[in-house]
Design an enzyme around this catalytic site. Structure first.
Site, mmCIF file in Angstrom:
data_model
loop_
_atom_site.group_PDB
_atom_site.id
_atom_site.type_symbol
_atom_site.label_atom_id
_atom_site.label_comp_id
_atom_site.label_asym_id
_atom_site.label_seq_id
_atom_site.Cartn_x
_atom_site.Cartn_y
_atom_site.Cartn_z
ATOM 1 C CB SER A 127 39.988 40.887 42.555
ATOM 2 O OG SER A 127 39.601 40.158 40.504
ATOM 3 C CE1 TYR A 152 43.618 43.650 40.051
ATOM 4 C CE2 TYR A 152 42.628 42.344 39.460
ATOM 5 C CZ TYR A 152 42.725 42.989 39.916
ATOM 6 O OH TYR A 152 41.713 44.121 40.586
#
Length: 336
Positions: A127, A152
């Site tokens: 990501s 995350y």
């Protein structure tokens, strides 16, 4: 070839699996169908895949060590595209253990399955969040990523480290893809395109964080899928000098690539595109920056283009228009 696509009922997973099936491959799609968001949307995505005779769905959690090990042993996948993960930056602040189980334990079970069953290439989702507090733009794969601002992001960076270890120790070819703000038809209900479109059509206010002073490298789903499909054909080798390599003399078959549109869009411009597509004006509620957020994302895609001769380039007007059109049909029940 025979592929495992994890997260097959997810946004990117469904589109990727469908493209592989259209290209004539056999696909086993895996998903646990959790209730982080509407499970009905996940079932509707799966309905886009079930008509293909070469598709089979397996309901399983990637953190199920024994189940994943048995699946790999029975199926003998040639390639794996690992897209399953607990998504969402803000939710990681509320429920951190969900990210440990899915993103860390789940990655470990997939790596073990690939290692023990001689998988040719593991492509997995990282990501743009790994760039965290980096001030330099555009974000380059050679930048240090030691300052995550959400759990995350930390789990995604951990996935890259785990992959490198398996590539180095077991010669498992792995490629991590740092996705930049993916949007388009079948997108998630917790992301801005859906939230904004839904609120605007209902005449409700939208939450505009950091008082609108945000930029995102919005990347259309078709471009993301094109990148995934092309990159899975470029299997890393130990002597390959492209991309991000081990600093040791014995270079691991390991790569990291950005996939982004290479053109940050102001949040207010994105909102205007939704207004134009819906024919309605947004009621804006301006709010401060949220914990875990960053003011800008911006992908340097030179390395990706050098390898696969491809640059995402879909215009925001088309992408938003496609999403809004799909959303209105979906809400109307056209995909039941």
């Amino acid at each position: 070839m025979k592929f495992l696509v994890t997260g097959a009922a997810g946004f990117i997973g469904m589109h990727t699996a469908r493209r592989l099936l259209d290209d004539g491959h056999e696909v086993v799609g895996l998903d646990n169908l959790n209730d982080y968001y509407d499970v009905g949307l996940k079932h509707a995505r799966l309905k886009q895949l079930t008509p293909y005779s070469a598709f089979r769905f397996v309901k399983m959690d990637v953190a199920d060590r024994d189940g994943i090990a048995q699946l790999f042993k029975e199926e003998q996948f040639q390639r794996v595209i690992h897209l399953a993960a607990q998504a969402g930056v803000r939710y990681s602040i509320e429920n951190p253990m969900a990210y440990i189980d899915s993103n860390l334990v789940g990655m470990a079970t997939i790596l073990e399955g690939c290692r023990h069953n001689k998988v040719e290439h593991l492509v997995y989702a990282s990501s743009s969040s790994v760039y965290g507090a980096n001030a330099k733009t555009p974000f380059s794969e050679s930048d240090r990523v030691d300052n995550p601002v959400s759990l995350y992001a930390a789990t995604k960076k951990s996935n890259e480290l785990m992959a490198h270890t398996y590539s180095h120790l077991y010669s498992l070819p792995t490629t991590g893809l740092r996705f930049f703000t993916v949007y388009g038809p079948w997108g998630r209900p917790d992301m801005a395109p859906w939230l904004f479109t839904e609120a605007i059509l209902k005449g409700q206010p939208i939450k505009v964080f950091n008082n609108g002073k945000m930029q995102r490298d919005f990347t259309y789903i078709d471009d993301i899928v094109q990148g995934v499909i092309r990159i899975q054909n470029f299997v890393p080798r130990r002597d390959d000098k492209m991309g991000i390599d081990s600093p040791s003399e014995n270079i691991a078959p390991y790569k990291i690539y950005n996939i982004g549109n290479n053109e940050p869009i102001e949040l207010m411009e994105f909102i205007r595109a939704i207004e134009e597509s819906t024919g309605e004006k947004a009621i804006k509620e301006y709010l401060p920056m949220q914990p875990g957020d960053v003011p800008v994302t911006y992908a340097d895609i030179v390395v990706l283009d050098n390898v696969i001769s491809f640059k995402p380039n879909s215009r925001i007007e088309k992408g938003v228009g496609d999403f809004v059109s799909w959303y209105m049909k979906y809400i109307a029940g056209s995909y039941d």
